[in-house]
Design a protein around this motif. Structure first.
Motif, PDB file in Angstrom:
ATOM      1  N   UNK A 180      12.446  -4.783  -0.942  1.00  0.00           N
ATOM      2  CA  UNK A 180      11.057  -5.080  -1.290  1.00  0.00           C
ATOM      3  C   UNK A 180      10.346  -3.956  -2.050  1.00  0.00           C
ATOM      4  N   UNK A 181      11.106  -3.028  -2.620  1.00  0.00           N
ATOM      5  CA  UNK A 181      10.528  -1.917  -3.380  1.00  0.00           C
ATOM      6  C   UNK A 181      10.636  -2.222  -4.868  1.00  0.00           C
ATOM      7  N   UNK A 193      14.338  -0.726 -13.953  1.00  0.00           N
ATOM      8  CA  UNK A 193      15.779  -0.927 -14.115  1.00  0.00           C
ATOM      9  C   UNK A 193      16.564  -0.145 -13.063  1.00  0.00           C
ATOM     10  N   UNK A 194      16.192   1.100 -12.840  1.00  0.00           N
ATOM     11  CA  UNK A 194      16.892   1.913 -11.837  1.00  0.00           C
ATOM     12  C   UNK A 194      16.665   1.380 -10.426  1.00  0.00           C
ATOM     13  N   UNK A 195      15.456   0.916 -10.161  1.00  0.00           N
ATOM     14  CA  UNK A 195      15.152   0.352  -8.850  1.00  0.00           C
ATOM     15  C   UNK A 195      15.947  -0.927  -8.618  1.00  0.00           C
ATOM     16  N   UNK A 196      16.034  -1.761  -9.634  1.00  0.00           N
ATOM     17  CA  UNK A 196      16.809  -3.000  -9.524  1.00  0.00           C
ATOM     18  C   UNK A 196      18.286  -2.687  -9.270  1.00  0.00           C
ATOM     19  N   UNK A 197      18.821  -1.705  -9.964  1.00  0.00           N
ATOM     20  CA  UNK A 197      20.216  -1.313  -9.755  1.00  0.00           C
ATOM     21  C   UNK A 197      20.426  -0.821  -8.319  1.00  0.00           C
ATOM     22  N   UNK A 198      19.515   0.004  -7.836  1.00  0.00           N
ATOM     23  CA  UNK A 198      19.625   0.521  -6.461  1.00  0.00           C
ATOM     24  C   UNK A 198      19.525  -0.608  -5.438  1.00  0.00           C
ATOM     25  N   UNK A 252      20.423  -3.794  -5.950  1.00  0.00           N
ATOM     26  CA  UNK A 252      21.692  -4.555  -6.022  1.00  0.00           C
ATOM     27  C   UNK A 252      22.818  -3.848  -5.288  1.00  0.00           C
ATOM     28  N   UNK A 253      22.807  -2.521  -5.307  1.00  0.00           N
ATOM     29  CA  UNK A 253      23.847  -1.747  -4.635  1.00  0.00           C
ATOM     30  C   UNK A 253      23.549  -1.527  -3.159  1.00  0.00           C
ATOM     31  N   UNK A 254      22.419  -2.041  -2.686  1.00  0.00           N
ATOM     32  CA  UNK A 254      22.058  -1.904  -1.287  1.00  0.00           C
ATOM     33  C   UNK A 254      21.632  -0.496  -0.904  1.00  0.00           C
ATOM     34  N   UNK A 255      21.206   0.287  -1.873  1.00  0.00           N
ATOM     35  CA  UNK A 255      20.838   1.678  -1.618  1.00  0.00           C
ATOM     36  C   UNK A 255      19.376   1.846  -1.207  1.00  0.00           C
ATOM     37  N   UNK A 308       9.431  10.414   1.449  1.00  0.00           N
ATOM     38  CA  UNK A 308       9.343   9.178   0.669  1.00  0.00           C
ATOM     39  C   UNK A 308      10.724   8.562   0.482  1.00  0.00           C
ATOM     40  N   UNK A 309      11.691   9.378   0.073  1.00  0.00           N
ATOM     41  CA  UNK A 309      13.044   8.872  -0.156  1.00  0.00           C
ATOM     42  C   UNK A 309      13.619   8.277   1.126  1.00  0.00           C
ATOM     43  N   UNK A 310      13.436   8.939   2.254  1.00  0.00           N
ATOM     44  CA  UNK A 310      13.920   8.378   3.520  1.00  0.00           C
ATOM     45  C   UNK A 310      13.299   7.015   3.800  1.00  0.00           C
ATOM     46  N   UNK A 311      12.045   6.847   3.450  1.00  0.00           N
ATOM     47  CA  UNK A 311      11.370   5.574   3.657  1.00  0.00           C
ATOM     48  C   UNK A 311      11.845   4.473   2.726  1.00  0.00           C
ATOM     49  N   UNK A 312      12.500   4.843   1.632  1.00  0.00           N
ATOM     50  CA  UNK A 312      13.008   3.862   0.675  1.00  0.00           C
ATOM     51  C   UNK A 312      14.394   3.341   1.038  1.00  0.00           C
ATOM     52  N   UNK A 313      15.080   4.036   1.926  1.00  0.00           N
ATOM     53  CA  UNK A 313      16.447   3.657   2.267  1.00  0.00           C
ATOM     54  C   UNK A 313      16.505   2.282   2.924  1.00  0.00           C
ATOM     55  N   UNK A 314      17.528   1.541   2.561  1.00  0.00           N
ATOM     56  CA  UNK A 314      17.667   0.190   3.107  1.00  0.00           C
ATOM     57  C   UNK A 314      18.216   0.184   4.523  1.00  0.00           C
TER      58      UNK A 314
END
Length: 95
Positions: free
Chosen positions: A28-29, A14-19, A21-24, A63-69
């Motif tokens: 593909x994660x 749920x949190x990943x889907x929200x992030x 949708x917000x383009x955060x 890891x967080x840097x790699x998740x950024x859109x």
């Protein structure tokens, strides 16, 4: 234990889907990716935990840097379509 694991995966998704949708974060994660990556940060730092107890923060930042859109390049492998990882007792894999 299984109910807690199910809640964890549901919350992560749920949190990943929200992030997403917000383009955060990259599109593909998945929530499963997030949980496994967090576990990876812990595993990477575990051998040095006594000597450098905050080292996990370094790996988590990578890891967080790699998740950024903002800088996302296509991932080389699609997300797993297999059921989430469990051990023989039905919980998360042990580290």
């Amino acid at each position: 234990m299984q109910a807690a694991t199910d809640r964890l995966f549901g919350t992560a998704e749920a949190l990943t889907e929200r992030a997403r949708r917000q383009g955060r974060i990259r599109d593909d994660v998945t929530g499963q990716d997030i949980i496994l990556l967090l576990r990876g940060a812990y595993q990477a730092a575990a051998p040095l935990a006594r000597a450098v107890p905050e080292l996990w923060r370094r790996y988590l930042a990578v890891i967080v840097d790699g998740l950024l859109s903002t800088t996302a390049a296509p991932l080389p492998q699609p997300a797993s379509t297999r059921p989430r990882p469990t051990d023989r007792n039905g919980g998360m894999p042990r580290g």
